[in-house]
Design an enzyme around this catalytic site. Structure first.
Site, PDB file in Angstrom:
ATOM      1  N   GLY A   8     -24.925   0.885  78.295  1.00  0.00           N
ATOM      2  CA  GLY A   8     -24.303   2.130  78.720  1.00  0.00           C
ATOM      3  C   GLY A   8     -24.618   2.398  80.174  1.00  0.00           C
ATOM      4  O   GLY A   8     -25.644   1.933  80.683  1.00  0.00           O
TER       5      GLY A   8
ATOM      6  N   HIS B 161     -27.841   9.829  75.452  1.00  0.00           N
ATOM      7  CA  HIS B 161     -28.555   9.322  76.638  1.00  0.00           C
ATOM      8  C   HIS B 161     -27.657   9.402  77.879  1.00  0.00           C
ATOM      9  O   HIS B 161     -28.074   9.905  78.927  1.00  0.00           O
ATOM     10  CB  HIS B 161     -29.002   7.872  76.374  1.00  0.00           C
ATOM     11  CG  HIS B 161     -29.650   7.179  77.535  1.00  0.00           C
ATOM     12  ND1 HIS B 161     -30.948   6.709  77.511  1.00  0.00           N
ATOM     13  CD2 HIS B 161     -29.169   6.865  78.775  1.00  0.00           C
ATOM     14  CE1 HIS B 161     -31.233   6.152  78.693  1.00  0.00           C
ATOM     15  NE2 HIS B 161     -30.169   6.235  79.468  1.00  0.00           N
ATOM     16  N   GLU B 162     -26.428   8.909  77.738  1.00  0.00           N
ATOM     17  CA  GLU B 162     -25.527   8.886  78.901  1.00  0.00           C
ATOM     18  C   GLU B 162     -25.084  10.297  79.290  1.00  0.00           C
ATOM     19  O   GLU B 162     -24.963  10.609  80.479  1.00  0.00           O
ATOM     20  CB  GLU B 162     -24.301   8.006  78.631  1.00  0.00           C
ATOM     21  CG  GLU B 162     -24.602   6.539  78.326  1.00  0.00           C
ATOM     22  CD  GLU B 162     -25.509   5.856  79.341  1.00  0.00           C
ATOM     23  OE1 GLU B 162     -25.512   6.253  80.516  1.00  0.00           O
ATOM     24  OE2 GLU B 162     -26.235   4.928  78.937  1.00  0.00           O
TER      25      GLU B 162
ATOM     26  N   CYS C 207     -33.283   2.270  80.420  1.00  0.00           N
ATOM     27  CA  CYS C 207     -32.255   2.811  81.307  1.00  0.00           C
ATOM     28  C   CYS C 207     -32.167   1.916  82.529  1.00  0.00           C
ATOM     29  O   CYS C 207     -33.194   1.529  83.089  1.00  0.00           O
ATOM     30  CB  CYS C 207     -32.641   4.236  81.717  1.00  0.00           C
ATOM     31  SG  CYS C 207     -31.429   5.006  82.791  1.00  0.00           S
ATOM     32  N   LEU C 208     -30.937   1.612  82.941  1.00  0.00           N
ATOM     33  CA  LEU C 208     -30.759   0.743  84.104  1.00  0.00           C
ATOM     34  C   LEU C 208     -31.341   1.384  85.362  1.00  0.00           C
ATOM     35  O   LEU C 208     -31.632   0.684  86.322  1.00  0.00           O
ATOM     36  CB  LEU C 208     -29.273   0.424  84.300  1.00  0.00           C
ATOM     37  CG  LEU C 208     -28.623  -0.360  83.149  1.00  0.00           C
ATOM     38  CD1 LEU C 208     -27.134  -0.553  83.412  1.00  0.00           C
ATOM     39  CD2 LEU C 208     -29.320  -1.693  82.927  1.00  0.00           C
TER      40      LEU C 208
ATOM     41  N   HIS D   5     -27.400  11.978  81.620  1.00  0.00           N
ATOM     42  CA  HIS D   5     -27.287  11.583  83.036  1.00  0.00           C
ATOM     43  C   HIS D   5     -26.356  12.530  83.806  1.00  0.00           C
ATOM     44  O   HIS D   5     -26.569  12.777  84.992  1.00  0.00           O
ATOM     45  CB  HIS D   5     -26.718  10.166  83.167  1.00  0.00           C
ATOM     46  CG  HIS D   5     -27.755   9.072  83.016  1.00  0.00           C
ATOM     47  ND1 HIS D   5     -28.804   8.915  83.885  1.00  0.00           N
ATOM     48  CD2 HIS D   5     -27.884   8.084  82.102  1.00  0.00           C
ATOM     49  CE1 HIS D   5     -29.536   7.869  83.515  1.00  0.00           C
ATOM     50  NE2 HIS D   5     -29.004   7.345  82.425  1.00  0.00           N
TER      51      HIS D   5
ATOM     52  N   GLN E  58     -25.230   7.208  88.045  1.00  0.00           N
ATOM     53  CA  GLN E  58     -26.172   6.110  88.272  1.00  0.00           C
ATOM     54  C   GLN E  58     -25.734   5.183  89.392  1.00  0.00           C
ATOM     55  O   GLN E  58     -26.535   4.374  89.882  1.00  0.00           O
ATOM     56  CB  GLN E  58     -26.362   5.287  86.983  1.00  0.00           C
ATOM     57  CG  GLN E  58     -27.129   6.037  85.907  1.00  0.00           C
ATOM     58  CD  GLN E  58     -27.312   5.171  84.663  1.00  0.00           C
ATOM     59  OE1 GLN E  58     -26.470   5.166  83.789  1.00  0.00           O
ATOM     60  NE2 GLN E  58     -28.400   4.418  84.611  1.00  0.00           N
TER      61      GLN E  58
END
Ligand code: CO
Length: 168
Positions: A46, A136-137, A94-95, A140, A51
């Site tokens: 994701g 989660h996304e 997380c990226l 962000h 991000q």
């Protein structure tokens, strides 16, 4: 399509609240395609627009890299979460926070109403890993990272591992 640079914690841009998407045009489509390319290149499941420094309410999920999940690309634009029920805990990463993986308490089920890339209203009832990824996304888009949702002891461990100035 292009692989974009992913912002890393503690970049302050990850803390901003993103704005609704108003134009469902070529520029948005390019961003969504680039996000997908960027996510796959980084081997994520994701990624959210902020991000990569785009302050708009859009994210992508594709659980295909996770064992036992089909390759299916979900695009959520201007998503709203409701009917959050049950409890689920998956080890999250997380990226934007490389090298950290910790279980996070989330809801097991969620109803997400959103727009697709053409601006059409859609809704999806999700559960399990997909529901958790959506939460989660979605965080962000409000400048929230999964490490914010950890318990006190977990946060101490993460602080030690990140070994830099952090605002947990
Ligand atoms: Co993330």
């Amino acid at each position: 399509m292009m692989v974009l640079e992913i912002l890393h914690y503690p970049d302050p841009r990850l803390r901003e609240v993103s704005k609704p998407v108003t134009a469902f045009d070529q520029k948005l489509h390019r961003l969504l395609d680039d996000l997908h390319e960027t996510m796959l290149a980084a081997r994520g499941i994701g990624i959210a627009a902020p991000q990569v420094g785009e302050k708009v309410r859009a994210f992508i999920i594709d659980l295909g890299l996770q064992e036992g999940f089909p390759k299916e690309r979900y695009e959520f634009i201007n998503p709203e979460l409701s009917q959050l029920t049950g409890k689920a805990s998956f080890e999250e990463g997380c990226l934007s926070v490389p090298g950290i993986g910790e279980p996070v308490n989330r809801s097991e089920m969620v109803l997400v109403t959103y727009q697709d890339r053409f601006g059409h209203r859609q809704e999806l009832r999700a559960e399990g890993l997909l529901a958790v990824a959506i939460q989660h996304e979605h965080d962000h888009l409000d400048g929230i990272l999964f490490i914010d949702r950890l318990g006190v002891i977990q946060k101490q461990l993460v602080k030690r591992r990140l070994g830099k100035q952090i605002d947990l």
